[in-house]
Scaffold this active site. Structure first.
Site, PDB file in Angstrom:
ATOM      1  N   LYS A 279      56.932 -27.896   7.398  1.00 48.16           N
ATOM      2  CA  LYS A 279      56.656 -29.340   7.383  1.00 48.16           C
ATOM      3  C   LYS A 279      57.452 -30.037   8.484  1.00 48.16           C
ATOM      4  CE  LYS A 279      55.860 -29.909   2.389  1.00 48.16           C
ATOM      5  NZ  LYS A 279      54.461 -30.356   2.477  1.00 48.16           N
ATOM      6  N   ARG A 353      49.572 -24.189  -5.518  1.00 44.68           N
ATOM      7  CA  ARG A 353      48.429 -23.509  -6.152  1.00 44.68           C
ATOM      8  C   ARG A 353      48.721 -22.025  -6.346  1.00 44.68           C
ATOM      9  NH1 ARG A 353      44.578 -25.610  -1.408  1.00 44.68           N
ATOM     10  NH2 ARG A 353      46.108 -27.280  -1.550  1.00 44.68           N
TER      11      ARG A 353
HETATM   12  N1  BES Z   1      54.211 -30.376  -2.148  1.00 43.82           N
HETATM   13  C1  BES Z   1      53.151 -30.538  -1.226  1.00 43.82           C
HETATM   14  C2  BES Z   1      52.262 -31.731  -1.546  1.00 43.82           C
HETATM   15  C3  BES Z   1      52.832 -33.089  -1.280  1.00 43.82           C
HETATM   16  C4  BES Z   1      52.704 -33.653  -0.032  1.00 43.82           C
HETATM   17  C5  BES Z   1      53.403 -33.814  -2.286  1.00 43.82           C
HETATM   18  C6  BES Z   1      53.179 -34.912   0.199  1.00 43.82           C
HETATM   19  C7  BES Z   1      53.871 -35.077  -2.050  1.00 43.82           C
HETATM   20  C8  BES Z   1      53.754 -35.627  -0.814  1.00 43.82           C
HETATM   21  C9  BES Z   1      52.263 -29.312  -1.208  1.00 43.82           C
HETATM   22  O1  BES Z   1      52.870 -28.116  -1.485  1.00 43.82           O
HETATM   23  C10 BES Z   1      51.646 -29.232   0.146  1.00 43.82           C
HETATM   24  O2  BES Z   1      52.376 -29.126   1.074  1.00 43.82           O
HETATM   25  N2  BES Z   1      50.335 -29.317   0.229  1.00 43.82           N
HETATM   26  C11 BES Z   1      49.657 -29.279   1.462  1.00 43.82           C
HETATM   27  C12 BES Z   1      48.409 -28.473   1.271  1.00 43.82           C
HETATM   28  C13 BES Z   1      47.637 -28.205   2.537  1.00 43.82           C
HETATM   29  C14 BES Z   1      48.433 -27.320   3.456  1.00 43.82           C
HETATM   30  C15 BES Z   1      46.329 -27.557   2.180  1.00 43.82           C
HETATM   31  C16 BES Z   1      49.305 -30.716   1.858  1.00 43.82           C
HETATM   32  O3  BES Z   1      48.951 -31.501   0.988  1.00 43.82           O
HETATM   33  O4  BES Z   1      49.434 -31.035   3.035  1.00 43.82           O
HETATM   34 ZN    ZN Z   2      53.728 -27.233   0.275  1.00 41.04          ZN
END
Ligand code: BES
Ligand code: ZN
Ligand code: ZN
Length: 502
Positions: A279, A353
């Protein structure tokens, strides 16, 4: 917080703070004027023209000497036709905030001034306790380490409620509201704790802590056991981390053994840096909140046990960090989940997931009546709904009805989102059965939900709650939410769902 009923008396009371509520239509507070103090308060409010009666407006009369009442705090509740449990929750939250800012720890709150509106006494008590306790949440235990004295002198609030004598129902409501709100505050603290102080092991210990003194049974699986249980999708996420993964199991039996259990599953990702699909740095510290789904499930279980709910409930929280060690998942790696489905990990940041998949397979094997997940699963839900509503997904009409009924009662804001075969189609893998990354654009929350669904037995109704937008910094929309930090999203609705199954 101590919330007790004041002994009914016609005598004056000595108090630092006395709280009354007024609606816009009222000319004066609804006091019967049995004691000299009450007569004086009623008179004062009638005379005072500038009294703010709008919703959550506060007027403080300081340094009075009204027959023992030192400070009088008046909270506006707005228009009577808009009165609901939410009015009470917010009014009492405002009362606590006003008392706290006046540094009054012991106070009297006149509940009679909230009666005879269209709300039953039990609901009145529940909403009142929820407002007081939820508004009292603070997270400052990591501040002022050198000043232990100042910390020790912080006193617990003690409120005496003045009532009309319909005390049984009010007390029942108060107790229920206090338990629910304390469980919410418990979960908020877990969320607010930084990731170095809320590891999977510590989260598991907290699940044991909330179970103390109740009929909750907590079992924690270590890495070896998780491996033995063939939860390779879950374990894969843990490989980049030094902290050991834990699978937290909570069980509560409040009904006959023949009754199917209800089942909650929560994402317990104690820190999500994204893994190799890392990230951006800005805002990454917020990913300590990625275990808020797990925290909400732990809080739900703690509350149901304390309420002695007449239901059977089981809960599973897969807990791990998502970091970048030498063994971490690499984009393209394939892992086999407990049910034999192979998964291509095309983005290591879509890890929620992956850990929920194995938990859902295991949960399905217990043949529950239904399964509800809570997870900070996707950034896409924040785009769709902001931080106002929690989005939920289900294909079951009956379960959707149960969810809606419970949320109407809890007054948490939720919104049903679509979940179809089209979304499931978009999660097919190239080299494995599924990909953890959709091969379509948009609807990222729905495709995530469709992925989860592949791991739930078809015969078990399933609802998934994506709390990524509502689990923290929810914009202080409610005065009983913290300005910043974990909210305890969806706990009140989850508890209500189970209570409705009694
Ligand atoms: N924990 C994050 C989701 C999240 C993002 C929660 C921002 C709160 C605020 C999750 O694990 C994630 O990173 N999801 C990705 C999925 C994508 C790579 C398909 C996302 O939402 O960007
Ligand atoms: Zn994530
Ligand atoms: Zn995550």
């Amino acid at each position: 917080m101590k919330i007790v009923l004041a002994k009914s008396s016609t005598q004056d009371i000595k108090t630092k703070g006395y709280v009354v509520f007024v609606s816009e239509e009222q000319k004066k507070a609804k006091l019967e004027g049995k004691s000299a103090a009450e007569k004086a308060i009623a008179q004062k409010l009638t005379k005072y023209e500038g009294l703010a009666k709008g919703k959550n407006k506060v007027t403080v009369f300081r340094a009075l000497d009204l027959h023992g009442v030192e400070n009088l705090i008046v909270i506006g509740i707005g228009k009577e036709e808009d009165f609901s449990a939410e009015t009470v929750r917010q009014a009492l939250a405002e009362a606590h905030r006003a008392l706290a800012s006046e540094k009054i720890e012991k106070a009297h709150i006149d509940m009679r001034t909230l009666e005879n509106f269209k709300l039953d006494t039990e609901s009145l008590g529940q909403a009142a306790a929820e407002g007081l306790v939820l508004a009292s949440y603070t997270f400052d235990e990591l501040k002022g380490h050198s000043d232990k004295k100042a910390k020790a002198s912080k006193k617990e609030a003690h409120y005496e409620l003045m009532t009309n004598g319909k005390d049984k129902a009010l007390e029942r409501g108060l107790k229920q509201g206090q338990i629910i709100a304390e469980a919410t505050n418990f979960a908020r603290r877990l969320g607010d704790m930084p990731a170095n102080l809320m590891t999977p092991s510590i989260l598991a210990q907290e699940a044991k802590n909330i179970a103390k003194g109740t009929d909750l049974k907590v079992t924690v699986w270590d890495k070896a056991r998780i491996k033995k249980e063939r939860m390779e999708s879950f374990l894969g996420v843990n490989l980049g981390s030094h902290e050991e993964a834990k699978f937290i199991i909570m069980e509560y039996r409040g009904a006959a053994a023949s009754k199917k259990p209800l089942c909650y599953v929560g994402k317990g990702l104690t820190f999500d840096c994204g893994g190799i699909s890392i990230k951006p740095a800005a805002g990454m510290e917020e990913m300590k909140y990625d275990m808020c789904g797990g925290a909400s499930v732990i809080g739900t279980m703690g509350a149901l046990a304390r309420l002695k709910a007449k239901v059977n409930v089981i809960a599973y929280i897969p807990a791990t960090e998502n970091l970048i060690g030498p063994e971490a998942n690499k984009p393209g790696d394939v892992r086999i989940a407990r049910n034999g489905i192979s998964i291509e990990v095309n983005n290591t940041d879509a890890e929620g997931r992956l850990i929920l998949a194995d938990a859902l397979v295991y949960a399905s094997e217990q043949k529950p009546k239904w399964i509800c997940t809570a997870a900070t699963l996707t950034g896409a839900i924040v785009v769709a709904l902001g931080n106002i509503h929690t989005g939920y997904f289900t294909r079951s009409r009956e379960l959707a009805k149960e969810v809606e009924t419970a949320a109407e009662q809890s007054e948490e804001l939720i919104w049903r989102m679509p979940l179809t075969d089209f979304h499931a189609e978009d999660m097919k893998g190239t080299y494995a059965d599924l990909s953890n990354l959709a091969n379509s654009r948009g609807a990222g929350s729905a495709t995530a939900a469709a992925f989860l669904e592949q791991f739930v037995d078809k015969s078990v109704p399933f609802a998934h709650f994506d709390i990524a937008g509502t689990a923290w910094n929810a914009g202080n929309r409610f005065n009983y939410f913290p300005k910043k930090g974990a909210t305890g999203a969806i706990i009140r609705t989850f508890i209500q769902m189970a209570l409705n199954e009694q």
